[in-house]
Structure formats: structure tokens, C-alpha cells
Enzyme design. Structure first.
Site, PDB file in Angstrom:
ATOM      1  N   SER A 118      -0.539  -7.383   6.515  1.00 48.23           N
ATOM      2  CA  SER A 118      -1.897  -6.987   6.091  1.00 48.23           C
ATOM      3  C   SER A 118      -2.034  -6.996   4.575  1.00 48.23           C
ATOM      4  O   SER A 118      -3.080  -7.379   4.036  1.00 48.23           O
ATOM      5  CB  SER A 118      -2.210  -5.590   6.616  1.00 48.23           C
ATOM      6  OG  SER A 118      -2.013  -5.533   7.989  1.00 48.23           O
ATOM      7  N   GLU A 143       9.409  -4.277  -5.581  1.00 46.79           N
ATOM      8  CA  GLU A 143       8.925  -5.059  -6.724  1.00 46.79           C
ATOM      9  C   GLU A 143       7.532  -5.557  -6.351  1.00 46.79           C
ATOM     10  O   GLU A 143       7.389  -6.488  -5.562  1.00 46.79           O
ATOM     11  CB  GLU A 143       9.863  -6.226  -7.027  1.00 46.79           C
ATOM     12  CG  GLU A 143      11.290  -5.799  -7.382  1.00 46.79           C
ATOM     13  CD  GLU A 143      12.189  -5.586  -6.169  1.00 46.79           C
ATOM     14  OE1 GLU A 143      11.828  -6.039  -5.068  1.00 46.79           O
ATOM     15  OE2 GLU A 143      13.244  -4.949  -6.320  1.00 46.79           O
TER      16      GLU A 143
END
Lengths: 209, 462
Positions: A118, A143
Site C-alpha cells: 500500500s 531507510e
């Protein structure tokens, strides 16, 4: 072999499993039924982040980074975004975050941390250093990079990544367990890069010629 | 006339500068609710002062000048309470715990460059209210609606805000957070002493006892019979004032112990080791010796119902035994003081010790009734201990159905003390330091996580 929901829940059970031997810890699981999927556990975004101080520095030299532990802190700073507040990640920007959950893996399990579909569809990359080694303990560093074209609002607590567990065969031996040394063990938030601890880099730089 | 103009210009300049300083504070970055509220309250006052500036007489300006320095001090405290300066992950839990000691009160937790834990023992809402809001013509016009205007201004603000300080270098030291309990205890102690101290003095004939004591110790011939009553009275009042200060400090210790339980005694024990345990030089300021404070905290904890550290695990060095060794040497009647010149101290301590049950019975009853004493759980502390041993963040216990039960701050801190006591058996200083450092980090994280677990349904993070 990837662990199924049944095996994951068995290994999460502290009454049936032992730390370091076969027990997986993922805590807190704020909504067990919602977070544990068929082969993965959804992880939430923590509230600490590391940002680059872009205005004060030119470029980052990994060689200089290896000379001083505090050098990285002149390039990056840590911030806290409380629950219910947001951080806006603009297109092309990169920040370091971490999971809300604290993870502990036994000697026979390694894990991969991946983004959620998503979020990926909105342009967000969540993790690029994705492997979590057996016996790792700590939050997982994320990250975060916005590869899309519109700014994304990130709210601590939102489900942002997923962790998938795989069996290590054979499991780490007692001797390997003794030897294990992870730079980021017991992290409780995103840590600064520890490239300075990279011995190979120092050896390479020492080559005469 | 020149002076009038100058004081006017100067005061305006200062208020204007203060306003800029306050508006530049990163109020969105205050993790304490109390800091945000204090900021809003103080900014509101400054804005009204500035808007009404032309109405003030030179006399009113001089009065305002006496208050402005406090605004500067508060601005500095607020600036220090930013997220990066404070243990942000535990602030919500600490606020929740402290608010139980006084309802409708908020706290600003901020660092200080001192090796001590402190409180600015003045409610800033009450202080500003008494100095500025209640003075007719300053913030509101002297009209029949004056009091309504004042009340309307205070609507939405809590009845109390206090600044509480910890040493900047101890920002992340979970084990010493219980020392803040003593500081919060001051709020309770001050209120209790203001309401009860005179009554206690009369009921227990303390002034008469002190006067008799002074009389019996005055050297013959030192004071003539005509002046003797006056000398005795003056000395008695001085001693009563010190008695009041000592009572406030000891009461604060008791309240701190009731908030944090055994970790309060253990952290005081560690803190006391920096000092001579029998130093009485600070008595005029209300501080008796550390040996006596430890003795008194133990005594009070036993009365409250916290008799022994319930979580001590078999085979572990129990620091309680060490504390008992320190306090065992106190036999109040024979306690000899190394510092001379405080002859009355022994008498005050005898009084406090003898009258403990009667003097503070209602405080002890009040503290015993507090629900937060009941949440002290041996099994949860041992769960924290076990998790720390295994390098796992000790935020909750999990049952066989995988349901998580968050562990409250008190039990996390207690369990971390268990870990420290157990770790003390390590002979290697480096390993002792490293493993305690990790345990401390894990406990900090645990306090953050357990708070979010507890409030998850409310906050609806999904």
C-alpha cells in the site's frame, strides 16, 4: 523455508518457547489479529528519525567517517515526532526511521524486512538493508525514501513495513553465538551509521601505494 | 517627567522582547503537556500586558518590573524542556504518575546544570494570579465585572503548573527517576504543612517542649531573668522554623517513596553515598543527615505497607540489607552528631521520631489509600528482570493466548533495580557498566512502549 502464521504464533508464545533458542519476540503487538498475517508480521513506524543536515555540509566522505565516531553527527541529526503528529517526506527525500516494535530473533531464524504494498504504490521505499540476522535484538532501522512525486505524511504508529521469518539451517552453533557481534544490537531507535567501525575499510585504506 | 518616560519606554521594550522570546520558543516541540500549557498561559499574560501598556501608571510599571524577571526565568526553563533535552520517551508516564499526587496539576520536566534534583516550589498559575490577575487595573479594568474577567481568563488552564528539574547528565538514567518523587512530594508537603502544621504544634505542645528544652540547656547566668523569656521565645521560634523545614523535607521523602516504592529508597541510598552520611551542616535549610533520611524513609515505607523489596530474587545481593546496616546504627536517643553547634538537632530528631505515628498518621493513611501503591507487583518486576537478562525490552508480559499486559513505569523501574542489584555481582567494571547501560536503554524504551500499549485503544493508531 518461510515461517507460516501458525509457526510464527507458536514461536511468539513465551510459555512454549525459550529466548535465543526458538522464541521470536516482536513487541508490542498492539493488534495481534490485525498485524500477524499468513507469512508476515506488520510493523509500525516508531517516533524517532534521523535527518540529513543538508544546509551545513557539502558531501559525505565515507573515509572521513571511518576516522571519527562523532563525525556522522555533523551530517545528521536525530528528531522525535510524538504520536499523533506527522513528519512530511517530500519527493526525493531520504530519512532514517525505525520500527515501533522491538525484535529478538533466535539462533535458527533470520528475517527480511520489506515495505508494504500500500505504501509502495504511493512511492515510499521503506527498507534497503533488509536482512535481520539470527540473534539480533533491537528495533529495526528503516531507510525511508519518497520515490513518488507527491509529499507523504508519515505518522508514528502507522503500519509501514512487514517482517518475514525464515529458517536458518543448521542453526547457529554455541560457538557462533559466542562470537556474534552486531554493531546495532539493542537499538531502541534508529542509530547513526557506524561505518567507522568497518575494519575492512581501514585495512584497505592502509594499503601502501 | 523624564524618569516617567524612561521607565515606560524601558518596560515596554522589555515586554516586547519577552514576547518575541516566548513566541520563538518551539512550543510544538514540548513533550510535557505542562510545558505547552505554561507557554500558552505566560504568552497570554504578556500579550495582555503589552496591549494594555498605555494604561499603566509609573507605579504600576515599577510593580510590573518586579514580576518580569520571573517571566525570563520561566522562558529559560521552557526552552530547556524541548524534546532533545529531556527523556521524552518516559515523560507521558511520569506526567501520569505525578498527576495522581495532585489533581488538575501539570508539570514541566526540564534539565538543570546541577548535580541535584529540584523543584521550583511555587505554582506558577497561583503566583501569576496572585501578583497580576488579582491586582485591579493591571490585566483587567477595575469594574464590577473584574472577578468574572479574571475567572474567564483562567478558564481552560489547570489550577497548578510546577517546574521540576533533574541533572542534565542524568537525562537517561531510569534508575534515578525516583529521585523526582521527592521533588513532587514537596508540592504535597507544602500544602499539608500550610494547613496542618500550626495545629500539630499545638496538639503536641511542641513549642512548649522546645522552650523547656532550651530553658534546661541555657547556661546559668548567661541571660538575666528579665530577658530570659524573650531569649527562649526567640530561640524556640527559630527552632520551630527549622522543625517545619525538616518536616517538609522528610514528608517529601515519604511521598516520593509512596509514588515510586522501593526504587525511591534505593536511589536515595545510591545518591547518599556521595556524601558524609552524618553531615548535619544543612540542617538550618531543612536537610538532616542522609543516614537519618534513609532511616526515616524505611520507617515510613513500613507504615505505608512497603515492608520489603518484594522482587528480590533468591541468591541476589539485597541492597536493602546494606541500607539496614547503615540505619541500624541509628538509635535516636544515643545518636551522636559529629558536627557541633547544632545541639538542638538531636532534640528535633527525637521529637520527630517519637511523635511519628501521631504527627503524620493522616498522611500515612492518605498515602496508603492511593491506588498506585497496589500496582506494585513482584511477578511483574521479576518479568522485567527476566526480560532484561535476555536482552528483551521489558514493556509487557504475554500470556499463552499471546495477549500483552503492559507493565507500568513503577514496576519497570523496580525490575531494572533488580537487574542492577544482580549485576553488582559482576567483578568486571567494564561489563557491569555496559550491561547496565543496555538495561537502562531497554527500560527507557519499555516505558515508552508500555504507555502506548496502555493507551492504544484511545489513541487509535491504526
Amino acid at each position: 523455508m518461510t515461517l507460516s502464521r501458525e509457526e510464527i504464533t507458536r514461536r511468539l508464545n513465551p510459555t512454549l518457547t525459550k529466548p535465543d533458542e526458538d522464541r521470536i519476540v516482536v513487541t508490542p503487538l498492539l493488534d495481534m489479529n490485525d498485524q500477524v498475517g499468513r507469512v508476515e508480521i506488520d510493523l509500525r513506524l516508531g517516533s524517532q528519525f534521523i535527518l540529513f543536515k543538508e544546509h551545513f555540509q557539502g558531501s559525505l566522505n565515507p573515509i572521513e567517517l571511518s576516522e571519527s565516531e562523532s563525525y556522522i553527527e555533523s551530517y545528521q541529526e536525530e528528531i522525535v515526532i510524538p504520536y499523533r503528529k506527522k513528519i512530511v517526506l517530500h519527493p526525493g527525500r531520504f530519512i532514517v526511521g525505525s520500527t515501533l516494535e522491538y525484535i529478538a530473533l533466535p539462533r535458527d531464524i533470520e528475517a527480511q524486512v520489506e515495505g508494504r504494498s500500500s505504501w509502495a504504490r504511493l512511492g515510499l521505499t521503506v527498507a534497503s538493508a533488509t536482512t535481520v540476522h539470527p540473534l539480533y535484538k533491537g528495533v529495526v532501522t528503516l531507510e525511508l525514501c519518497n520515490n513518488g512525486t507527491i509529499p507523504l505524511e508519515l505518522v508514528p504508529g502507522v503500519k509501514i513495513a512487514q517482517i518475514i521469518f525464515r529458517l536458518v539451517t543448521p542453526p547457529l552453533s554455541d560457538q557462533q553465538m559466542e562470537e556474534i557481534k552486531c554493531k546495532y544490537q539493542y537499538s531502541i531507535g534508529p542509530g547513526f551509521s557506524k561505518l567507522y567501525d568497518d575494519k575492512n575499510l581501514k585495512q584497505f585504506l592502509a594499503i601502501d601505494g | 517627567m523624564l524618569e516617567e518616560k524612561l521607565i515606560k519606554y524601558e518596560t515596554y521594550r522589555e515586554i516586547d522582547s519577552l514576547e518575541k522570546q516566548y513566541l520563538n520558543l518551539p512550543y510544538r516541540d514540548f513533550p510535557c503537556k505542562g510545558a505547552i500549557t505554561a507557554w500558552k498561559f505566560l504568552v497570554s499574560i504578556i500579550v495582555v500586558l503589552k496591549n494594555r501598556f498605555n494604561n499603566y501608571s509609573p507605579k504600576q510599571l515599577q510593580f510590573i518590573q518586579t514580576i518580569l524577571p520571573f517571566f525570563e526565568i520561566f522562558c529559560g526553563y521552557l526552552n530547556d524542556s524541548k524534546t532533545k533535552n529531556v527523556p521524552w520517551s518516559v515523560i507521558p508516564s511520569l506526567e501520569e504518575l505525578f498527576s495522581k499526587i495532585k489533581a488538575d496539576t501539570q508539570f514541566v520536566i526540564c534539565p538543570i546544570w546541577e548535580a541535584n534534583y529540584k523543584i521550583f516550589n511555587r505554582n506558577i498559575i497561583e503566583y501569576i494570579d496572585s501578583k497580576l490577575l488579582r491586582t485591579q487595573g493591571l490585566l483587567f479594568d477595575s469594574t464590577p465585572n473584574f472577578d468574572d474577567d479574571r475567572k474567564r481568563f483562567l478558564e481552560g488552564f489547570p489550577s497548578g503548573i510546577y517546574f521540576v528539574f533533574y541533572p542534565r547528565t542524568e537525562k537517561l538514567n531510569v534508575l534515578h527517576f525516583p529521585l523526582l518523587g521527592h521533588e513532587i512530594g514537596h508540592i504535597f508537603a507544602t500544602g499539608w504543612i500550610n494547613s496542618n502544621f500550626e495545629y500539630i504544634l499545638k496538639k503536641h505542645h511542641i513549642k512548649r517542649k522546645i522552650e523547656e528544652h532550651i530553658d534546661s540547656h541555657l547556661p546559668d547566668g548567661l541571660v538575666g531573668p528579665l530577658f530570659k523569656p524573650q531569649v527562649i521565645n526567640t530561640q524556640a521560634l527559630e527552632i520551630i522554623d527549622i522543625y517545619r523545614k525538616i518536616s517538609a523535607e522528610l514528608l517529601s521523602d515519604i511521598v516520593g517513596a509512596s509514588i515510586f516504592g522501593h526504587p525511591a529508597l534505593l536511589s536515595n541510598y545510591i545518591f547518599s553515598l556521595k556524601f558524609n552520611l552524618d553531615d548535619f551542616r544543612q540542617v538550618p535549610h531543612g536537610y538532616v543527615s542522609w543516614r537519618f533520611r534513609l532511616y526515616f524513609i524505611q520507617k515510613a515505607m513500613a507504615r505505608i505497607g512497603l515492608k520489603e523489596f518484594p522482587g528480590v530474587i533468591k541468591g541476589m545481593t539485597n541492597w536493602y540489607d546494606e541500607i539496614k546496616k547503615i540505619t541500624a546504627s541509628i538509635e535516636i536517643k544515643n545518636y551522636s552528631f559529629e558536627v557541633t553547634g547544632f545541639g538542638y538537632v538531636k532534640y528535633i530528631i527525637e521529637l520527630l521520631d517519637e511523635e511519628f505515628e501521631d504527627l503524620w498518621a493522616n498522611i500515612v493513611t492518605f498515602l496508603k489509600d492511593q491506588k498506585y501503591i497496589d500496582i506494585y507487583s513482584q511477578s511483574l518486576q521479576e518479568a522485567v528482570f527476566e526480560r532484561l537478562i535476555n536482552g528483551i525490552v521489558p514493556n509487557c508480559v504475554i500470556n499463552s493466548e499471546l495477549a500483552e499486559k503492559p507493565i507500568c513505569l513503577r514496576n519497570i523501574v523496580s525490575g531494572t533495580w533488580l537487574y542492577l542489584m544482580n549485576n553488582e555481582q559482576l567483578n568486571d567494571h567494564s561489563n557491569y557498566f555496559k550491561s547496565n547501560y543496555v538495561a537502562n536503554l531497554l527500560s527507557l524504551k519499555a516505558i515508552e512502549l508500555s504507555y502506548s500499549q496502555k493507551n492504544f485503544k484511545k489513541d487509535d493508531l491504526k
